[in-house]
Scaffold this motif. Structure first.
Motif, PDB file in Angstrom:
ATOM      1  N   VAL A 104       1.871   0.332  -3.238  1.00  0.00           N
ATOM      2  CA  VAL A 104       1.046  -0.027  -4.020  1.00  0.00           C
ATOM      3  C   VAL A 104       1.155  -0.960  -5.306  1.00  0.00           C
ATOM      4  CG1 VAL A 104      -1.120   1.375  -6.114  1.00  0.00           C
ATOM      5  CG2 VAL A 104      -0.045   2.351  -4.043  1.00  0.00           C
ATOM      6  N   ALA A 105       1.108  -1.087  -6.925  1.00  0.00           N
ATOM      7  CA  ALA A 105       1.784  -1.743  -7.670  1.00  0.00           C
ATOM      8  C   ALA A 105       3.160  -2.261  -7.357  1.00  0.00           C
ATOM      9  CB  ALA A 105       1.396  -1.142  -9.045  1.00  0.00           C
ATOM     10  N   ALA A 106       4.041  -0.986  -7.241  1.00  0.00           N
ATOM     11  CA  ALA A 106       5.195  -0.361  -7.000  1.00  0.00           C
ATOM     12  C   ALA A 106       6.197  -1.462  -5.818  1.00  0.00           C
ATOM     13  CB  ALA A 106       5.603   0.423  -7.620  1.00  0.00           C
ATOM     14  N   THR A 107       5.313  -2.112  -5.101  1.00  0.00           N
ATOM     15  CA  THR A 107       5.191  -3.085  -3.474  1.00  0.00           C
ATOM     16  C   THR A 107       6.484  -3.218  -4.328  1.00  0.00           C
ATOM     17  OG1 THR A 107       3.782  -2.638  -2.680  1.00  0.00           O
ATOM     18  CG2 THR A 107       5.351  -3.949  -1.979  1.00  0.00           C
ATOM     19  N   PRO A 108       8.497  -3.224  -3.309  1.00  0.00           N
ATOM     20  CA  PRO A 108       9.258  -3.839  -3.658  1.00  0.00           C
ATOM     21  C   PRO A 108       9.694  -5.212  -3.047  1.00  0.00           C
ATOM     22  CG  PRO A 108       9.633  -2.557  -2.575  1.00  0.00           C
ATOM     23  CD  PRO A 108       8.299  -2.833  -2.530  1.00  0.00           C
ATOM     24  N   THR A 109       9.058  -5.856  -3.897  1.00  0.00           N
ATOM     25  CA  THR A 109       8.412  -7.672  -2.399  1.00  0.00           C
ATOM     26  C   THR A 109       9.735  -8.567  -2.644  1.00  0.00           C
ATOM     27  OG1 THR A 109       6.430  -7.568  -3.434  1.00  0.00           O
ATOM     28  CG2 THR A 109       7.447  -9.994  -1.951  1.00  0.00           C
ATOM     29  N   PRO A 110      10.753  -8.008  -3.634  1.00  0.00           N
ATOM     30  CA  PRO A 110      12.293  -9.279  -3.772  1.00  0.00           C
ATOM     31  C   PRO A 110      12.616  -8.307  -2.110  1.00  0.00           C
ATOM     32  CG  PRO A 110      11.390  -9.099  -5.502  1.00  0.00           C
ATOM     33  CD  PRO A 110      10.375  -7.987  -5.167  1.00  0.00           C
ATOM     34  N   LEU A 111      12.642  -7.465  -2.204  1.00  0.00           N
ATOM     35  CA  LEU A 111      13.877  -6.596  -1.503  1.00  0.00           C
ATOM     36  C   LEU A 111      13.470  -7.075   0.454  1.00  0.00           C
ATOM     37  CD1 LEU A 111      14.451  -2.692  -2.756  1.00  0.00           C
ATOM     38  CD2 LEU A 111      16.038  -4.833  -2.722  1.00  0.00           C
ATOM     39  N   HIS A 131       4.925   2.745   5.034  1.00  0.00           N
ATOM     40  CA  HIS A 131       3.991   3.167   3.858  1.00  0.00           C
ATOM     41  C   HIS A 131       2.523   3.031   3.946  1.00  0.00           C
ATOM     42  CE1 HIS A 131       2.125  -1.148   5.086  1.00  0.00           C
ATOM     43  NE2 HIS A 131       3.062  -1.446   5.553  1.00  0.00           N
ATOM     44  N   ILE A 132       2.852   3.675   2.246  1.00  0.00           N
ATOM     45  CA  ILE A 132       1.419   3.714   2.261  1.00  0.00           C
ATOM     46  C   ILE A 132       0.581   2.056   1.968  1.00  0.00           C
ATOM     47  CG2 ILE A 132       0.872   6.095   1.827  1.00  0.00           C
ATOM     48  CD1 ILE A 132       1.008   5.736  -1.225  1.00  0.00           C
ATOM     49  N   HIS A 133      -0.741   2.419   1.530  1.00  0.00           N
ATOM     50  CA  HIS A 133      -0.964   1.251   0.703  1.00  0.00           C
ATOM     51  C   HIS A 133       0.222  -0.030  -0.354  1.00  0.00           C
ATOM     52  CE1 HIS A 133      -4.437  -1.686  -0.816  1.00  0.00           C
ATOM     53  NE2 HIS A 133      -3.218  -1.838  -2.576  1.00  0.00           N
ATOM     54  N   THR A 134       0.076  -1.152  -0.164  1.00  0.00           N
ATOM     55  CA  THR A 134       0.787  -2.148  -0.334  1.00  0.00           C
ATOM     56  C   THR A 134       0.220  -3.465  -1.018  1.00  0.00           C
ATOM     57  OG1 THR A 134       1.242  -3.229   1.615  1.00  0.00           O
ATOM     58  CG2 THR A 134       2.614  -1.710   0.496  1.00  0.00           C
ATOM     59  N   GLU A 135       0.898  -3.941  -2.232  1.00  0.00           N
ATOM     60  CA  GLU A 135       0.409  -5.072  -2.718  1.00  0.00           C
ATOM     61  C   GLU A 135       0.540  -6.057  -2.157  1.00  0.00           C
ATOM     62  OE1 GLU A 135      -2.595  -5.753  -4.573  1.00  0.00           O
ATOM     63  OE2 GLU A 135      -3.333  -3.487  -3.744  1.00  0.00           O
ATOM     64  N   GLY A 136       0.312  -7.183  -2.235  1.00  0.00           N
ATOM     65  CA  GLY A 136       1.138  -8.681  -2.502  1.00  0.00           C
ATOM     66  C   GLY A 136       1.297  -8.957  -0.872  1.00  0.00           C
ATOM     67  N   PRO A 137       1.856 -10.115  -0.714  1.00  0.00           N
ATOM     68  CA  PRO A 137       2.352 -10.211   0.637  1.00  0.00           C
ATOM     69  C   PRO A 137       3.573  -9.933   1.822  1.00  0.00           C
ATOM     70  CG  PRO A 137       2.950 -11.969  -0.724  1.00  0.00           C
ATOM     71  CD  PRO A 137       2.288 -11.336  -1.361  1.00  0.00           C
ATOM     72  N   PHE A 255      10.203  -9.011 -13.055  1.00  0.00           N
ATOM     73  CA  PHE A 255       8.897  -9.736 -12.621  1.00  0.00           C
ATOM     74  C   PHE A 255       8.009  -8.463 -13.048  1.00  0.00           C
ATOM     75  CE2 PHE A 255      10.738  -7.010  -8.965  1.00  0.00           C
ATOM     76  CZ  PHE A 255       9.894  -6.511  -8.389  1.00  0.00           C
ATOM     77  N   GLU A 256       6.505 -10.010 -12.827  1.00  0.00           N
ATOM     78  CA  GLU A 256       5.888  -8.456 -13.374  1.00  0.00           C
ATOM     79  C   GLU A 256       4.545  -7.285 -12.167  1.00  0.00           C
ATOM     80  OE1 GLU A 256       3.861  -6.285 -15.179  1.00  0.00           O
ATOM     81  OE2 GLU A 256       3.338  -8.307 -16.289  1.00  0.00           O
ATOM     82  N   LEU A 257       4.952  -6.399 -12.163  1.00  0.00           N
ATOM     83  CA  LEU A 257       3.879  -5.822 -11.294  1.00  0.00           C
ATOM     84  C   LEU A 257       2.738  -6.497 -11.008  1.00  0.00           C
ATOM     85  CD1 LEU A 257       5.778  -3.731 -12.508  1.00  0.00           C
ATOM     86  CD2 LEU A 257       4.123  -1.810 -12.491  1.00  0.00           C
ATOM     87  N   PHE A 258       2.464  -6.410  -9.596  1.00  0.00           N
ATOM     88  CA  PHE A 258       0.842  -5.975  -9.190  1.00  0.00           C
ATOM     89  C   PHE A 258      -0.118  -6.146  -9.608  1.00  0.00           C
ATOM     90  CE2 PHE A 258       3.431  -7.276  -5.308  1.00  0.00           C
ATOM     91  CZ  PHE A 258       3.451  -8.097  -5.390  1.00  0.00           C
TER      92      PHE A 258
END
Length: 507
Positions: A104-111, A131-137, A255-258
């Motif tokens: 969700v909003a906490a998706t750790p995209t940099p990792l 994972h459950i629902h994730t945000e972003g690419p 960085f800003e959260l989703f």
């Protein structure tokens, strides 16, 4: 001083240096706060009646009897995490590993981006990400990583639908309340957990912020734990606390959260919101709602209600106005009275600032928030959930459009059942009567391949823009008539004919 430690401030920094992030085990600052159990479930509840209390305790305690690798709240004397770059932290992942990814909003995209770089360098194979629902690419879904990563959604977002429906990623149907047990029981063994936290406080605790849900269970069971530490993550209370000595690697990034900006409801959604708010939500009701136009339409019409409570799996910006105008007081709740209970959050920066260090909000393990027995302890639970289509017997299709998988089972059944067991509760399925192209969503038969998430026996109320129909206690003939009455007028004649041919109505 490492810049990460500057977040701890003052005396707290000296303690962290002197005691290896931990402090003395004899010090009371490392004792468990009142209200937390080894299961990660908060017990600050008020129940009416001795028997009710015993029943709830039996149900809740079963989540505390499962063995776990570690309880993330407790400090481990003499142990501290390594502060490293994302590229160094992800080197803990090996071929064949199972990796949990906070969502969700906490998706750790940099990792995830660093993991893709590491996969190329180390020639990784057959790494599974859960994972459950994730945000972003999601960079690991790119064609170049086929055979390297296999994604497994326990609840799908838009960013994985194409891959799942193409057979390039997986979907596991499961009640949201039972996802933590998949980790705790070892049904999905976890080698690594990627999480996203606040900086540590003076006592060495980080907060999981916007997403406790199944993340806490993952941290209990994963062999290796990697956390992005981000000052933009709101610090929330409840089951969200993790001691940094439980973590292996900390990656400092800001960085800003989703964010999710709610769109204004259209005329159809406004009418659905009106029916629910005016005719089904009572003063003193305990609300569960998701995100989207229909929940927002309902919330916008509740400003004149009194003593509303919230016990939900998630919420968004629409709730803030009801708190600020005094409509939400949580004063009538039996579970966590006075507080808003949730498992995860998704909204705008306004929401994240609202929940930051706000004791009104308490975030919990989803095995607690979505436990139907716990939910039912509150009275007048009003659960508002959406659907893709409803057939003439009341079967609710929610996770797929025909054979095309769309979302997941989620918490719909958890809350529909919890509300039905609640004194004065109202389980509600809300949907527009037609799709955007004018196809009826009240149907004779579900489209082939459509997944029935909520059975005909679970359904109480179905609401469209044309009104409310109550199905509980009604036979199949009565159900068909009731559902046809809230279908779009353009489709009622065809539905009635289909019901006759099917034998649901008398010839």
């Amino acid at each position: 001083m490492h810049p990460l430690l500057s977040y701890c401030g003052g005396v707290g920094v000296m303690r962290l240096f002197r005691n290896g992030f931990l402090g003395s085990t004899k010090s009371t600052i490392w004792q468990t706060f009142r209200g937390f159990s080894s299961s990660g479930i908060h017990h600050e509840t008020e129940l009416s009646g001795v028997e009710n209390g015993k029943r709830q305790e039996r149900e809740i305690q079963r989540y505390g009897t499962i063995s776990r690798v570690s309880e993330p709240f407790y400090a481990i004397p003499g142990r501290e995490p390594k502060v490293v770059s994302a590229d160094e932290a992800v080197t803990v992942v090996k071929s064949g590993d199972n990796v949990f990814v906070q969502g969700v909003a906490a998706t750790p995209t940099p990792l995830l981006e660093a993991l893709c770089r590491w996969a190329k360098k180390a020639n990784l194979k057959k790494v599974r990400l859960h994972h459950i629902h994730t945000e972003g690419p999601l960079p690991h879904l790119k064609p170049e990583f086929e055979g390297v990563f296999r994604d497994n959604s326990l609840f799908m977002g838009a960013n994985v639908r194409e891959a799942v429906n193409a057979g390039k990623a997986d979907y596991t149907p499961v009640f949201l309340s039972e996802i933590p047990s998949l980790f705790r029981s070892g049904a999905i063994p976890l080698d690594v957990a990627f999480v996203h936290t606040t900086p540590p406080d003076n006592h060495g605790y980080v907060s999981l912020g916007t997403s406790v849900d199944c993340t806490r269970a993952a941290l209990e069971m994963a062999k290796h734990k990697v956390a992005i530490v981000n000052p933009r993550m709101p610090y929330t209370f409840g089951d969200s606390f993790v001691h940094i000595s439980q973590l292996d690697y900390l990656v400092q990034e800001e960085f800003e959260l989703f964010q999710l900006e709610a769109k204004p409801p259209n005329a159809v959604q406004e009418r659905i919101g009106h029916w629910i708010a005016t005719h089904l939500v009572e003063d003193g009701a305990c609300l569960q709602m998701g995100i989207g136009a229909i929940p927002n339409a309902v919330l916008s019409k509740l400003r004149n209600h009194k003593d509303l409570g919230v016990h939900t799996e998630m919420f968004s910006d629409g709730l803030i106005d009801l708190v600020e105008c005094g409509a939400v007081t949580n004063s009538k709740k039996a579970i966590n009275p006075g507080r808003i209970v949730s498992g995860f959050l998704l909204g705008t920066r306004k929401l994240y600032d609202f929940v930051d260090r706000n004791p009104l909000i308490t975030m919990h393990d989803i095995a607690f928030t979505n436990n139907p027995v716990v939910i039912a302890k509150n009275s007048k639970v009003t659960a508002i959930n959406s659907a893709i289509e409803v057939d003439l017997t009341g079967q609710v299709v929610s996770d797929s459009i025909g054979t095309k998988l769309y979302s997941g089972v989620g918490g719909q059944v958890d809350f529909i059942r919890g509300a039905s067991l609640s004194q004065g509760g109202k389980p509600i399925i809300a949907l527009p009567s037609t799709t955007s192209s004018g196809i009826s969503r009240i149907v004779n038969f579900a489209h082939p391949g459509g997944g029935v998430v909520t059975t005909r026996a679970h359904v109480y109320y179905v609401v469209t823009e044309w009104g409310i129909c109550e199905l509980h206690g009604k036979n199949l003939r009565e159900r068909a008539l009731a559902l046809i009455s809230v279908a779009h007028p353009d489709h009622r004649e065809a539905l009635e004919k289909a019901a006759f041919e099917r034998g649901l109505l008398n010839q």
